[in-house]
Every structure is written in C-alpha cells, then in structure tokens.
Motif scaffolding. Structure first.
Motif, PDB file in Angstrom:
ATOM      1  N   THR A 185       0.826  -1.205   0.000  1.00  0.00           N
ATOM      2  CA  THR A 185       0.000   0.000   0.000  1.00  0.00           C
ATOM      3  C   THR A 185       0.858   1.252   0.000  1.00  0.00           C
ATOM      4  O   THR A 185       0.555   2.232  -0.696  1.00  0.00           O
ATOM      5  CB  THR A 185      -0.938   0.003   1.211  1.00  0.00           C
ATOM      6  OG1 THR A 185      -1.773  -1.159   1.166  1.00  0.00           O
ATOM      7  CG2 THR A 185      -1.810   1.240   1.240  1.00  0.00           C
ATOM      8  N   ARG A 223      -6.815   9.416  -0.983  1.00  0.00           N
ATOM      9  CA  ARG A 223      -6.615   8.191  -0.218  1.00  0.00           C
ATOM     10  C   ARG A 223      -6.476   7.007  -1.170  1.00  0.00           C
ATOM     11  O   ARG A 223      -7.199   6.906  -2.163  1.00  0.00           O
ATOM     12  CB  ARG A 223      -7.783   7.931   0.723  1.00  0.00           C
ATOM     13  CG  ARG A 223      -7.618   6.685   1.609  1.00  0.00           C
ATOM     14  CD  ARG A 223      -8.929   6.269   2.238  1.00  0.00           C
ATOM     15  NE  ARG A 223      -9.621   7.406   2.818  1.00  0.00           N
ATOM     16  CZ  ARG A 223     -10.914   7.388   3.139  1.00  0.00           C
ATOM     17  NH1 ARG A 223     -11.642   6.297   2.918  1.00  0.00           N
ATOM     18  NH2 ARG A 223     -11.484   8.453   3.652  1.00  0.00           N
ATOM     19  N   ASP A 247      -5.176   1.648   4.659  1.00  0.00           N
ATOM     20  CA  ASP A 247      -5.416   2.980   4.107  1.00  0.00           C
ATOM     21  C   ASP A 247      -4.117   3.765   4.054  1.00  0.00           C
ATOM     22  O   ASP A 247      -3.338   3.753   5.022  1.00  0.00           O
ATOM     23  CB  ASP A 247      -6.401   3.765   4.985  1.00  0.00           C
ATOM     24  CG  ASP A 247      -7.841   3.365   4.765  1.00  0.00           C
ATOM     25  OD1 ASP A 247      -8.117   2.647   3.772  1.00  0.00           O
ATOM     26  OD2 ASP A 247      -8.699   3.761   5.578  1.00  0.00           O
ATOM     27  N   GLN A 288      -6.594   2.855  -0.934  1.00  0.00           N
ATOM     28  CA  GLN A 288      -6.973   1.770  -0.019  1.00  0.00           C
ATOM     29  C   GLN A 288      -6.758   0.416  -0.674  1.00  0.00           C
ATOM     30  O   GLN A 288      -7.140   0.201  -1.828  1.00  0.00           O
ATOM     31  CB  GLN A 288      -8.435   1.879   0.399  1.00  0.00           C
ATOM     32  CG  GLN A 288      -8.851   0.819   1.426  1.00  0.00           C
ATOM     33  CD  GLN A 288     -10.305   0.908   1.822  1.00  0.00           C
ATOM     34  OE1 GLN A 288     -11.179   0.398   1.129  1.00  0.00           O
ATOM     35  NE2 GLN A 288     -10.572   1.577   2.944  1.00  0.00           N
ATOM     36  N   ASP A 313      -3.364   7.663   3.478  1.00  0.00           N
ATOM     37  CA  ASP A 313      -3.868   9.017   3.285  1.00  0.00           C
ATOM     38  C   ASP A 313      -2.707   9.921   2.915  1.00  0.00           C
ATOM     39  O   ASP A 313      -1.787  10.130   3.715  1.00  0.00           O
ATOM     40  CB  ASP A 313      -4.536   9.528   4.562  1.00  0.00           C
ATOM     41  CG  ASP A 313      -5.889   8.874   4.815  1.00  0.00           C
ATOM     42  OD1 ASP A 313      -6.739   8.940   3.905  1.00  0.00           O
ATOM     43  OD2 ASP A 313      -6.084   8.277   5.886  1.00  0.00           O
TER      44      ASP A 313
END
Length: 324
Positions: A58, A70, A87, A72, A89
């Motif tokens: 990620t 964001r 996640d 995800q 951000d």
C-alpha cells in the motif's frame, strides 16, 4: 546517484529512475510504523507478516498520489485471514487492520497465499467528494500479494511491473523484537517510440503440431527483461536489513546502468478517526438501529478497528446531532 535527507532511514518511500532502462520505481522501508500497526492488535506472527506485506504494498502504491487523496488496499476472502484493510492518506499517513480466525491461522501456517485463500483484492483511489473513485479488482486464488499485484498491473494498468515484498522480526536488544517490512516496485515506462511499440498481431492460423508463441514474448523489450531480472535477484533480507539503506540497495542493483534517486516521502502510522467523524457515522443510522446500539451502561460504545481507540456517546448527544 544522488543522496536524500532520508538516507538510510526507516518509514520512508524512496522514488528512483534508471533512465538507461526506461524504468521507474519506489523502495519502501517500514520500521516503527509497521511495528505499531501489528503490535497494537496483538496479531499472531503469521497474520502480522501478511498485514506487513499489505502495508508495504500500500505504501508503494499510495505514495504515488499527487493530491490529497486516499489509496486503499482491501482483501476479502474465505481464508484464515478473512479481511485486510490498509489505508494510505496522502501524503504520509498509514493505517491497517485485519480480521482472522485464530484456529484457522494456527492450522494454516505462515504461507500468505494459503492464509488469504480464495476471494478478491481491491485497490481503490479516492480523490475526494468532487471526483469519482477508481477501483481495480483482481481475484485471489491462493497466490500471495506479490503475484496479486503483478496480476493487477497486467489487467488494470497494463504496465509491466515487478514487485518484491518482505516482512521479518528484528531483535532490537535483549529479547525485544520489532517487525520490519520492505518493498520494491519497478515499472517499465518507456518514452521512445521504438520501446512503446505494441506486440504485433498473431501471424495467422498455426499449423497442427506447432507450438503457439507466448503472447508478447517475441517483442518483449530487452531493457525490461534486464530490469525485471535484476529485481528478481533481490533477497528478502535485503529489503528489511536496517544496515542496508534503500540507496545502497538500489546501487547494488543498478550501478552499472546508473540510478537516479529522488526526494523521499516519510511515512507515519496515524489513524484519521476522531470523535467528530465517529459521531457523523452514527447519525447515518436510522432511529431503530441507534437504539439497538445503546449498551447496558446507557451509552453508545464505539471502538475504531484501525487504532483500537474507544469512544463513548450519550444517546442524547447523537439525537441532538441528528435533529440539528
């Protein structure tokens, strides 16, 4: 090869380019960030490792965002690890959680593909309320996250991509252990017209008894073959060794071709939950659902799945917010 202010640091994504091979990529090293993610929930070692891989992947993908949005990553499967959500951000916040069956995990072992089982992997880019979300989905059929990432780029992005992921525990002193995760991603992004040419169409019907050509094999670019082969030599320990910086690893791989390192992006483990955000979610339930949420102590209790922070609300607070 240029140096950055993050030279040798943990919790950093480092972009790079090997212009002679027309490849771009990123290296991620996660130390305290991933250790906090997994230890906060007390995951078994096998679960901690697959969550660490998901966090590294990620970070590799989410750090490419050029806006306040964001990224995800989410898995949903029938395996021992039923769900993982990570996640990112922008520009630097990472959080994650997993749901799993402890008995199944103990019986399955440490193989991440077996732990995930059958289901799907979804990758979602959310640029905010004024834009549409983009989502790519690939099936999980017993493969690990590395191969799932390769499949995603083949199907959704159609960009030749190679990914390596690794997670391990480091003995930091005495009996204290800490998780570390690392990842490397390289993509073939040619700019010259010669290297951008697509594979030729099949030459026609193949006579019986003659093998078919593998799709695109005859026209695969030598530069990409070289870059991919170099990435495949990377061993797990090189991705998580605190004594081997990302810069030094890139030099090992690409020094003969020349590698250019760009400004790194720091990463921190941080949850975006807050009392206000949780209250906003609660107001979206209907009146009957809100009444069912009231616990024996007369309050509505909410625990954030990502950071385990607990929130308590008086029902009158929620009703006042709904009416207001």
């Amino acid at each position: 090869m240029t140096q950055t202010q993050f030279d040798g640091a943990d919790d950093i994504v480092l972009p790079f380019a090997v212009e002679a091979l027309d490849v771009r990529g990123r290296v991620v090293r996660l130390g305290d960030a991933v250790d906090t993610l997994v230890n906060r929930h007390g995951y078994p070692d096998a679960v901690a490792r697959v969550v660490g891989e998901a966090a590294a992947l990620t970070a590799l993908l989410g750090s490419a965002l050029k806006f306040d949005g964001r990224f995800q990553l989410q898995t949903k499967t029938d395996g021992a690890v039923e769900m993982i959500v990570v996640d990112y951000d922008a520009p630097d916040r990472l959080r994650a959680f997993a749901r799993f069956d402890a008995d199944k995990v103990a019986a399955t072992g440490a193989d991440s593909g077996a732990l995930l089982g059958q289901g799907h992997l979804a990758m979602t880019i959310d640029q905010g309320p004024s834009t549409s979300r983009y989502q790519g989905i690939v099936p999980l059929e017993g493969q690990g996250l590395e191969e799932a990432a390769h499949q995603y780029f083949r199907q959704s992005e159609q960009i030749p991509t190679r990914v390596r992921l690794a997670v391990a525990e480091e003995l930091t002193g005495g009996e204290t252990r800490a998780y570390r995760a690392g990842g490397l991603m390289v993509q073939f992004l040619p700019t010259s017209p010669e290297r951008q040419r697509q594979a030729e169409l099949p030459p026609g019907d193949i006579p019986d008894g003659h093998p078919a050509h593998a799709a695109g094999a005859a026209s695969e670019d030598d530069a990409w073959v070289e870059a991919r082969s170099l990435v495949d030599t990377v061993e797990d320990h090189e991705l998580i060794d605190p004594a081997l910086s990302s810069e030094r690893l890139l030099f090992r791989l690409f020094h003969e071709r020349g590698v250019r390192v760009f400004e790194g992006q720091g990463i921190r483990e941080a949850c975006r939950c807050s009392r206000e955000r949780v209250m906003d979610v609660l107001t979206r339930f209907d009146a009957d659902e809100r009444r069912e949420m009231v616990a024996d102590d007369g309050r509505v209790q909410v625990t954030c799945e990502f950071c385990s922070r607990k929130y308590a609300f008086d029902p009158s607070e929620i009703e006042a917010k709904v009416e207001g």
